[in-house]
Design a protein around this motif. Structure first.
Motif, PDB file in Angstrom:
ATOM      1  N   GLY A  49       0.598  -1.202   0.129  1.00 20.17           N
ATOM      2  CA  GLY A  49      -0.085  -0.051  -0.126  1.00 20.17           C
ATOM      3  C   GLY A  49       0.885   1.149   0.132  1.00 20.17           C
ATOM      4  N   GLY A  50       2.149   1.331   0.052  1.00 25.75           N
ATOM      5  CA  GLY A  50       3.257   2.250   0.107  1.00 25.75           C
ATOM      6  C   GLY A  50       3.211   3.008   1.349  1.00 25.75           C
ATOM      7  N   PHE A  51       2.806   2.265   2.548  1.00 28.14           N
ATOM      8  CA  PHE A  51       2.901   3.140   3.870  1.00 28.14           C
ATOM      9  C   PHE A  51       3.850   2.708   4.718  1.00 28.14           C
ATOM     10  CE2 PHE A  51      -1.813   2.453   2.746  1.00 28.14           C
ATOM     11  CZ  PHE A  51      -2.152   3.679   2.757  1.00 28.14           C
ATOM     12  N   ASP A  52       4.807   2.129   3.918  1.00 24.65           N
ATOM     13  CA  ASP A  52       6.070   1.829   4.855  1.00 24.65           C
ATOM     14  C   ASP A  52       7.036   3.031   5.320  1.00 24.65           C
ATOM     15  OD1 ASP A  52       6.373   1.708   2.076  1.00 24.65           O
ATOM     16  OD2 ASP A  52       8.179   0.852   2.047  1.00 24.65           O
ATOM     17  N   ALA A  53       6.731   4.079   4.808  1.00 18.86           N
ATOM     18  CA  ALA A  53       7.716   5.333   5.014  1.00 18.86           C
ATOM     19  C   ALA A  53       6.928   5.734   6.086  1.00 18.86           C
ATOM     20  CB  ALA A  53       7.642   6.112   3.814  1.00 18.86           C
ATOM     21  N   ASN A  54       5.638   5.550   6.435  1.00 17.84           N
ATOM     22  CA  ASN A  54       5.199   6.508   7.484  1.00 17.84           C
ATOM     23  C   ASN A  54       5.658   6.231   8.592  1.00 17.84           C
ATOM     24  OD1 ASN A  54       2.658   6.508   9.387  1.00 17.84           O
ATOM     25  ND2 ASN A  54       2.289   7.894   7.887  1.00 17.84           N
ATOM     26  N   VAL A  55       5.983   7.174   9.489  1.00 21.04           N
ATOM     27  CA  VAL A  55       6.763   7.032  10.903  1.00 21.04           C
ATOM     28  C   VAL A  55       5.930   6.173  11.869  1.00 21.04           C
ATOM     29  CG1 VAL A  55       5.957   9.187  11.915  1.00 21.04           C
ATOM     30  CG2 VAL A  55       8.072   8.029  12.620  1.00 21.04           C
ATOM     31  N   PHE A  56       4.591   6.527  11.996  1.00 22.32           N
ATOM     32  CA  PHE A  56       3.773   5.840  12.818  1.00 22.32           C
ATOM     33  C   PHE A  56       3.574   4.513  12.675  1.00 22.32           C
ATOM     34  CE2 PHE A  56       2.446  10.094  13.331  1.00 22.32           C
ATOM     35  CZ  PHE A  56       2.894  10.651  14.285  1.00 22.32           C
ATOM     36  N   VAL A  57       3.292   3.971  11.309  1.00 24.79           N
ATOM     37  CA  VAL A  57       3.328   2.623  10.791  1.00 24.79           C
ATOM     38  C   VAL A  57       4.438   2.013  11.227  1.00 24.79           C
ATOM     39  CG1 VAL A  57       2.891   1.148   8.845  1.00 24.79           C
ATOM     40  CG2 VAL A  57       1.379   3.406   8.965  1.00 24.79           C
ATOM     41  N   GLN A  58       5.443   2.642  10.978  1.00 25.37           N
ATOM     42  CA  GLN A  58       7.008   1.922  11.068  1.00 25.37           C
ATOM     43  C   GLN A  58       7.243   1.738  12.678  1.00 25.37           C
ATOM     44  OE1 GLN A  58       8.155   0.165   8.371  1.00 25.37           O
ATOM     45  NE2 GLN A  58      10.087   1.258   8.719  1.00 25.37           N
ATOM     46  N   SER A  59       6.681   2.635  13.414  1.00 26.86           N
ATOM     47  CA  SER A  59       7.055   2.421  14.936  1.00 26.86           C
ATOM     48  C   SER A  59       6.064   1.243  15.421  1.00 26.86           C
ATOM     49  CB  SER A  59       6.566   3.766  15.530  1.00 26.86           C
ATOM     50  OG  SER A  59       7.259   4.832  15.365  1.00 26.86           O
ATOM     51  N   SER A  60       4.849   1.201  14.753  1.00 25.22           N
ATOM     52  CA  SER A  60       3.869   0.206  15.257  1.00 25.22           C
ATOM     53  C   SER A  60       4.599  -1.309  14.852  1.00 25.22           C
ATOM     54  CB  SER A  60       2.719   0.166  14.679  1.00 25.22           C
ATOM     55  OG  SER A  60       2.051   1.499  14.957  1.00 25.22           O
ATOM     56  N   LEU A  61       5.177  -1.255  13.469  1.00 26.21           N
ATOM     57  CA  LEU A  61       5.843  -2.682  12.921  1.00 26.21           C
ATOM     58  C   LEU A  61       7.066  -3.056  14.016  1.00 26.21           C
ATOM     59  CD1 LEU A  61       6.120  -2.272   9.145  1.00 26.21           C
ATOM     60  CD2 LEU A  61       5.369  -4.219  10.380  1.00 26.21           C
ATOM     61  N   ILE A  62       7.844  -1.972  14.278  1.00 28.34           N
ATOM     62  CA  ILE A  62       8.988  -2.306  15.085  1.00 28.34           C
ATOM     63  C   ILE A  62       8.594  -2.856  16.560  1.00 28.34           C
ATOM     64  CG2 ILE A  62      11.009  -1.278  16.628  1.00 28.34           C
ATOM     65  CD1 ILE A  62      11.127   0.824  14.038  1.00 28.34           C
ATOM     66  N   ASP A  63       7.264  -2.206  17.023  1.00 27.52           N
ATOM     67  CA  ASP A  63       6.752  -2.570  18.521  1.00 27.52           C
ATOM     68  C   ASP A  63       6.291  -4.064  18.313  1.00 27.52           C
ATOM     69  OD1 ASP A  63       5.960  -1.786  21.038  1.00 27.52           O
ATOM     70  OD2 ASP A  63       3.903  -2.305  20.158  1.00 27.52           O
ATOM     71  N   MET A  64       5.607  -4.404  17.051  1.00 25.09           N
ATOM     72  CA  MET A  64       5.236  -5.674  16.972  1.00 25.09           C
ATOM     73  C   MET A  64       6.169  -6.732  16.927  1.00 25.09           C
ATOM     74  SD  MET A  64       4.659  -8.282  14.588  1.00 25.09           S
ATOM     75  CE  MET A  64       4.590  -7.515  12.715  1.00 25.09           C
ATOM     76  N   TYR A  65       6.984  -6.698  15.958  1.00 21.37           N
ATOM     77  CA  TYR A  65       8.200  -7.435  15.697  1.00 21.37           C
ATOM     78  C   TYR A  65       8.967  -7.597  17.234  1.00 21.37           C
ATOM     79  CZ  TYR A  65       7.942  -8.173  10.760  1.00 21.37           C
ATOM     80  OH  TYR A  65       7.781  -8.297   9.319  1.00 21.37           O
ATOM     81  N   ALA A  66       9.353  -6.545  17.975  1.00 20.67           N
ATOM     82  CA  ALA A  66       9.802  -6.561  19.140  1.00 20.67           C
ATOM     83  C   ALA A  66       9.159  -7.355  20.382  1.00 20.67           C
ATOM     84  CB  ALA A  66      10.215  -5.065  19.731  1.00 20.67           C
ATOM     85  N   LYS A  67       7.776  -7.149  20.368  1.00 18.80           N
ATOM     86  CA  LYS A  67       6.914  -7.903  21.407  1.00 18.80           C
ATOM     87  C   LYS A  67       6.792  -9.480  21.030  1.00 18.80           C
ATOM     88  CE  LYS A  67       4.692  -3.745  23.350  1.00 18.80           C
ATOM     89  NZ  LYS A  67       3.573  -2.989  23.220  1.00 18.80           N
ATOM     90  N   CYS A  68       6.945  -9.595  19.777  1.00 21.49           N
ATOM     91  CA  CYS A  68       6.956 -11.021  19.212  1.00 21.49           C
ATOM     92  C   CYS A  68       8.148 -11.858  19.312  1.00 21.49           C
ATOM     93  CB  CYS A  68       6.315 -11.047  17.873  1.00 21.49           C
ATOM     94  SG  CYS A  68       4.456 -10.639  17.823  1.00 21.49           S
TER      95      CYS A  68
END
Length: 668
Positions: A123-142
């Motif tokens: 969707g081209g949202f990988d540059a969005n800072v809030f989406v990226q932060s949520s991705l990092i949080d998800m991977y880290a918590k998993c």
């Protein structure tokens, strides 16, 4: 506005007005209502409105519902809602992804999280800072720190939220060095360090026992003005407590304007873990007076303190309060309860707690094994071990200490050898000094003193003080002065300020009739300024601990106690008790030796118990040192003559005296 400020009542009025004005089916109004109800913690109403909308739902409506589920802790429904949205062909946006990623993190559902990541990229949202932060949080918590770090490095703009998530993930998953490294990079790049950054870093320093950098970070907290934030102050208390610096932990705690259950729990648990059990109980009392609601973690710590101090009555009160509190069952609380009852000699109560547990782990089984071993029921300990293995739970190194202790105190030499071999062969557990000490004790008690010496010589680790003391104790039992001298010499070098080897060797010389050598050793001990730990015994009654020291008369009821004890000694002598003068001082006359023997601390304690503990209630005595052979024999006679159940816990194990018999079978 109602959603942002949580104004539920005003929001409901607006909902009613929208119905009156026929705007209740307008997609924008309904979406706003869903958002309002979800943010006001009324997810059922939000869901009802969402389901009423048979058509017209747009990506904003779906996003409001997904985020509503996520914010209200229903991660599974948030994920299902996102799947339904995708199936409907509705495109997600930068406001949708954070909510569903948070839900993936809550469920540790990394597979679905990876699929969401794919949608984000497509969707081209990988540059969005809030989406990226949520991705990092998800991977880290998993627990996928590699993917989290990769996502962090791909970010075009560094953001504190993303770095905080990464640092927290490293700290939670056992990589404190990596967490500190990230913090240093974050700080060096002039990123904003906030109240969410400090706790993770402080936790990492606590894990690493890094006191120096801990104080440096505390200075930085003060410098940046974050000491007033409760999250940060709680983390500081926890860090200092885990590092054993209780003075600093208490100082930070006392400086806090507002304290919550986490603040109190951190300090109480820290005191308990650092051996300050009385301080832990004092703080717990203050916490209750402050009307702070307790949780399972603090209850487990307080029960551990009661266990160490053998405060049965207080432990029972805390158990009752825990039941009344309505808190959910906790494995840590149940394990602490078992240990508390076992350490107070209440074996049946410990077993009841175990039987009531819905889930048991290796700690639970080990606590039961050790409890029965300490209370003279070694064969039952071995039976519980077999049941544990049959249930599919593997033992750990502490389990084997309990098993070897059970074998040692029951004379099961062959079983002890079998478990010692099994530990290495079947479970890959390398024997520690404690395991070797148990084996030496087992062999020494069974009279296999030369086999014990051989084991010391063949060990694949350097013998420590624990091992030499076990060998020295075996020498005392069997009067082997030559080997005792060898063990003592090693102890004099390893622990030159410890009086125990001097006392033990002196007693061995005295028992062998080598009075001059024993006297010379005591003079040497005196010149070195070493003092034998004074023996004392105590009884807890009605919340008060009564302490007794041999031949001391400081107790307020000492006249009654000594008078009662004289009567007790006279009565048990009539029943066949003969004082064993080998356990008295050797440098005084026979009459003086017998008198000093009569007034040992455990005998004073039993006299007090006979006076004030109601009939039918066990008399529970605790002693800091090992009970002497004469007192052990006297207790057997007292239990028979006075028809009392006497429970004596010394530094070694429990002795249950009933009808003239001890649970240890005179093998202790």
């Amino acid at each position: 506005m109602c959603a942002l400020k949580g104004l539920l009542s005003r929001g409901e009025q607006i909902h009613g007005y929208s119905i009156k004005t026929c705007f209740d089916m307008n997609v924008f109004v309904m979406t706003g209502l869903i958002d309002m109800y979800a943010k006001c913690k009324r997810i059922f109403e939000a869901e009802c409105i969402f389901l009423i909308m048979s058509h017209g739902k747009n990506h904003v409506t779906w996003t409001a519902m997904i985020n509503g589920y996520s914010q209200n802790g229903d991660a599974l429904r948030a994920i299902r809602c996102f799947s339904s949205m995708h199936a409907e062909g509705i495109e997600a946006n930068q406001y949708t992804f954070p909510g569903v990623l948070t839900s993936c993190a809550a469920l540790s559902d990394i597979r679905f999280g990876v699929q969401i990541h794919s949608c984000i990229v497509n969707g081209g949202f990988d540059a969005n800072v809030f989406v990226q932060s949520s991705l990092i949080d998800m991977y880290a918590k998993c627990g996928d720190l590699h993917s989290a770090k990769k996502a962090l490095e791909l970010m075009e703009v560094d953001h504190a939220v993303s770095w905080n998530s990464m640092i927290l993930g490293c700290a939670r998953h056992g990589f404190p060095e990596e967490a500190l490294s990230l913090f240093k990079r974050m700080y060096a790049s002039d990123m904003e360090v906030d109240e969410f950054t400090y706790p993770s870093v402080l936790n990492s320093l606590a894990c690493l026992q890094d006191a120096k950098n801990g104080k440096c970070l505390h200075c930085l907290v003060l410098k940046t003005g974050y000491e007033s934030y409760k999250l940060v102050s709680n983390a500081l208390v926890d860090m200092y407590a885990k590092q054993g610096n209780l003075a600093c932990a208490i100082s930070v705690f006392n400086s806090m304007v507002e304290k919550d259950v986490i603040s109190w729990t951190s300090l109480v648990t820290g005191c308990a873990h650092n051996g300050s059990y009385e301080e832990a109980l004092k703080l717990f009392r203050e916490m209750r007076m402050a009307e702070i609601k307790q949780d399972q973690i603090i209850i487990a710590s307080v029960l551990s303190s009661c266990s160490e101090l053998a405060l049965l009555e207080l432990g029972q009160q805390i158990h009752a309060d825990f039941i009344k509190s309505g808190l959910d069952a906790s494995l840590s609380v149940d394990n602490s309860l078992m240990t508390m009852y076992a350490n107070c000699g209440c074996l049946e109560d410990a077993k009841k707690v175990f039987n009531s547990m819905h889930m048991c782990n290796v700690i639970s089984w080990t606590a039961l094994i050790v409890a029965y071993a300490q209370n003279g029921k070694g064969k039952e300990s071995l039976r519980f071990y077999d049941e544990m293995i049959a249930s599919g739970i593997e033992p750990d190194f502490i389990t084997f200490i309990g098993l070897l202790f059970a074998c040692s105190h029951t004379g099961l030499v062959d079983d002890g050898k079998k478990y010692f071999v099994s530990m290495k062969k079947d479970y890959g557990i390398r024997p520690s000094p404690d395991h070797y000490a148990c084996m030496i004790d087992l062999l020494g008690r069974a009279g296999k003193i030369h086999e014990a010496e051989k084991l010391v010589n063949e060990m694949d680790i350097e013998p420590d003080a624990t091992i030499w003391k076990a060998l020295l104790a075996a020498c005392r039992v069997h009067g082997n002065t030559d080997l005792a001298e060898k063990a003592s010499k090693a102890l004099f070098q390893l622990e030159p300020q410890d009086a125990v080897p001097y006392v033990m060797l002196s007693n061995i010389y005295s028992a062998a009739g080598k009075w001059e050598i024993a006297a010379k050793l005591r003079r040497k001990m005196k010149l070195k300024g070493l003092n034998k730990e004074p023996g004392y015994s105590w009884i807890e009654m009605n919340g008060v601990v009564h302490t007794f020291i041999s031949e001391e008369r400081s107790h307020s009821k000492s006249d009654e106690i000594y008078s009662k004890l004289d009567d007790v000694i006279a009565l048990i002598k009539e029943a066949g008790y003969v004082p064993d003068l080998n356990f008295s001082l050797h440098d005084i006359n026979e009459e003086g030796r017998e008198r000093s023997l009569s007034y040992h601390s455990e005998k004073l304690a039993i006299a007090f118990g006979l006076l004030y503990v109601p009939k039918g209630v066990p008399i529970r005595i605790y002693k800091n040192l090992r009970v002497c052979g004469d007192c052990h024999n006297a207790m057997k006679f007292i239990s028979k003559v006075f028809d009392r159940h006497i429970i004596l816990r010394d530094s070694n194990c429990f002795h249950h005296f009933k009808e003239g018999i001890c649970s240890c079978g005179d093998y202790w």
